[in-house]
Design an enzyme around this catalytic site. Sequence first.
Site, PDB file in Angstrom:
ATOM      1  CG  ASN A 132      20.885  26.522  27.825  1.00 35.88           C
ATOM      2  OD1 ASN A 132      21.877  25.907  28.219  1.00 35.88           O
ATOM      3  ND2 ASN A 132      20.200  26.158  26.757  1.00 35.88           N
ATOM      4  CG  ASP A 329      43.110  39.170  41.413  1.00 33.87           C
ATOM      5  OD1 ASP A 329      42.456  38.860  42.434  1.00 33.87           O
ATOM      6  OD2 ASP A 329      44.256  39.647  41.461  1.00 33.87           O
ATOM      7  CD  GLU A 330      40.290  38.004  33.741  1.00 32.48           C
ATOM      8  OE1 GLU A 330      41.211  38.816  33.985  1.00 32.48           O
ATOM      9  OE2 GLU A 330      39.235  38.332  33.175  1.00 32.48           O
ATOM     10  CG  HIS A 449      42.194  41.964  46.022  1.00 33.23           C
ATOM     11  ND1 HIS A 449      42.890  41.242  45.096  1.00 33.23           N
ATOM     12  CD2 HIS A 449      41.731  43.070  45.382  1.00 33.23           C
ATOM     13  CE1 HIS A 449      42.853  41.882  43.929  1.00 33.23           C
ATOM     14  NE2 HIS A 449      42.164  42.986  44.080  1.00 33.23           N
ATOM     15  CG  ASP A 451      42.722  37.424  48.238  1.00 35.09           C
ATOM     16  OD1 ASP A 451      43.098  38.626  48.313  1.00 35.09           O
ATOM     17  OD2 ASP A 451      42.981  36.690  47.260  1.00 35.09           O
ATOM     18  CB  CYS A 624      46.716  36.527  44.355  1.00 34.01           C
ATOM     19  SG  CYS A 624      46.562  37.379  45.918  1.00 34.01           S
TER      20      CYS A 624
END
Length: 642
Positions: A132, A329-330, A449, A451, A624
Site C-alpha cells: 500500500n 535517470d531519476e 546506460h 539506452d 534520457c
Amino acid sequence: FPGCRILCLSRDIPSKPGCLNGSAPKDATSFDVRGTPGVDVYIVHNPQVAKVPTCVPRWPLDVRVEVVVTMKTPSDAVNDNKVRISYYGKDGGPPMHRAMLYLTCVGNLSVLPLQREWTWGPDGQGAILLVNCDRDDPKSSDMDNKDFCVRSYADLRDMSCMILRTRGPDAIFDDHKLVLHISMSDADKVGVFHARGDDILHQYKHVLGSNELSYIVDRPSGQEEDTFYVEGLAFPDADFLGLVSFHVTLLDVPDENLPETPIFTDTVVFHMAPWIMTPNTQRPLEIFVCSVSDNADFVEAVSKLARKARCKLTVCPELENQNDRWIQDEMEFGYVQAPHKTFPVVFDSPRDGEMQDFPFKSILGPDFGYVTRQPYNESVSSLDSFGNLEVSPPVTVKGKEYPLGRILIGSSFPRIGGRRMTKAVRNFLCAQKVQAPVELYADWLCVGHVDEFLSFVPAPGRQGFRLLLASPSACYKLFREKQEEGYGEARLFEGRILETVTTTTIDEILANETLRRENDYVQSCIDWNRDILKQELGLSEKDIIDLPQLFRVINKKASAFFPDMVNMIVLGKHLGIPKPFGPTVDGRCCLEESVRSLLEPLGLTCTFINDFFAYHTLEGEVHCGTNVRRKPFSFKWWNMIP
Ligand SMILES: *[C@@H]1O[C@H](CO)[C@@H](O)[C@H](O)[C@H]1NC(C)=O
Ligand SMILES: *[C@@H]1O[C@H](CO)[C@@H](O)[C@H](O)[C@H]1NC(C)=O
Ligand SMILES: *[C@@H]1O[C@H](CO)[C@@H](O)[C@H](O)[C@H]1NC(C)=O
C-alpha cells in the site's frame, strides 16, 4: 494406537487427534474406519491418497498409514459428528475393539478466492496483497502503509480482505479462544486491520503487524464472520520471497489454572504483488519532461509529439528539477496488480540528482505508489541511473515464456571490476521474479546506460516488435555508399543551428583511421550484447534492426559522435528520434533517410527532434530527457510460471 496415526489435516476440523492414542489393543493388526455423513474420511497410504470406499477394506496398522478426516459444513451442536475405528486381529473375525472420535466443526480463515497455498501459473492458486505504497490523502506526509489507521475508503480499497469464519455451535467458544497470528519474520511485511463498528473506518483497529504478532478475536455469540483488511508494507527483496502467512488457532481453555493449548491451526498465504515494468510496446499514457533554462524548443517538440500520440504531458518545472534534465535517470514507472486493484508505482533511483525529491513529492499520490532502494554499503555510480534499466517486450526463449518481458540492465560484465548497478537495486529487480533480469555490458560507455545502444519498437510480425541496435558498421556502410554515389564532400553538423560546431565530411570520416579503430571497438562491444540479447530474449537476426551510428572513445570510454538515434522516445507508432544532423544528400539528411527507410515500412513514423545542445553535448539524448508511464499488461502476473 501404536503404529498408526490419525491426522486432521483439514482446517475445517479442530478435533483432538490425541484421543485415539493407545486405543488399539495389543494384538490388533488391522483396522477400518467409518464416519457419520458430515465427515469425509481419507486414508493416506504412501504414496497414494485414497478416499475410503463404501465397502470398507481393512488397513494395516502401520506407521505409513494415516487417517485424515475432514468436514465440509460447520456443526450444529458440539460433538455432532463421529468417526469410528474398529480394530481386528490376525484371524479376522469380529472387531476386537472400537474407538470413537467425536468431532465439532467450527469454521475457517479464508480469503476469496479461498487459498491455503500459493502456486504460480494459469492453474495456480493463492491470494494477493498489494504494497500500500500510494498516498490517497494528499494532506498526508507519507505513504499509506506508514501509518496504523485506515484513513479512507480509497485507502481500504488498496488492501485485501480476509475473512475469519467461526460458524458452529456457540457453546464451543465458551471454553475455547481464537487467536489470529503471524510469524516474527512476516510481522514487518504486513499490517492487518480489524473491521469493526458497522463499517466506521476510524474504528478499524490495527491488530497485527510491526510489534503485534497475535490478536485474540472476540466472538460475540452468533457472529459467524469477522472481516479483516490486510495491507502490504514491503516488496519482495533479497531477504523476502514475497509470501506472507496468516494463521488462526483455536485454543482450548481447560480451566483457569492451566495454560491454553492449541488444538487446531488454519493458514492462508498471500503473495505480495511484484513491481512490474512496462516495455516500449505498451501503450503510452503520460510523458514526463523537465523544463530547464535552455530547453524550451525541446519541451515544445516533445509536447507536439505527445499530442500526436494522444498522451498526457507532464512538465517537471525548474523549481522542482533544479536544472537537472535527466528525468529518465531519476525514476522508472511500473505498476502493481491484484485482482481487486491495479495502480502505477514509481521506482525512485538511488542516483539522486538535483531532482531527487520529484518522485516522492510530485509523483506519489492517490493511487500512485512509490518505492525506492538505498544502496547497502556500496557507492552509487552512473550505472544506477534508470536509463540503464529497460525491459524487453514479452518473449519466449527456447520454450520458456516471459509474458511480461525481461528486465535489461547494463553492467561491467564481462570485464572484472568496473561499474555495476548497486546490489540493492539488482536484488530488488531479481526478487520481483516476473521479469527475470538480464545483465548486459554497458560499462564501455562513458555514461554506461543500455539506452545508449538499444531500444525496442512495436512492429508487425512474429514477435510484435523489433530490437534496435546502434551500429557503427551500418554507418560506415551507409557513408561508403554515399561516397561512391559522389557525396564524399557532404558534411556532418552543417547548418545554421550548429554554427559553432566543427563540421566534417564523409570523406574525412572514412579516412580517419583513429575513428575507425574506435568504432570497431564499439561495434565489438555492441556485438557482444547482440549475442546475449539473441540468446536471452530468443531473438533471431530478423528481429533486429541496425541503426547507423558512430561513437568516439575518449579516455577509454565511448560516447555518441553525433546524436544517438537509438536513444529515442517510443509512443506507440510515433517515434521521437534525436536529430543526427548528418550529411545532406539531395537536400535531405542521409542518416534520417536511412532510419526512415528502416522503420517506416513497419508502420512507424519518425519525428527527428533537435536535442543537440540541450542534451547531446551533455552526453544524453531524447530518451534520457523524457520518461513515459505506460498501460499495464493485460496479462496477469500470477498466471505466469517464473
Ligand atoms: C470455509 O470457507 C469456505 C470458503 O468460503 C466455505 O465454503 C466453507 O464452508 C468454510 N467452512 C466452514 C466450516 O465454515
Ligand atoms: C559492506 O562492505 C564490506 C567491506 O567493503 C563487505 O565486506 C560487506 O560484505 C558489505 N556489506 C554488505 C551488506 O554488502
Ligand atoms: C579522427 O577522429 C578522432 C577521434 O574520434 C579525432 O579526435 C580526430 O580529430 C579525427 N581526425 C581528423 C583528421 O579528423
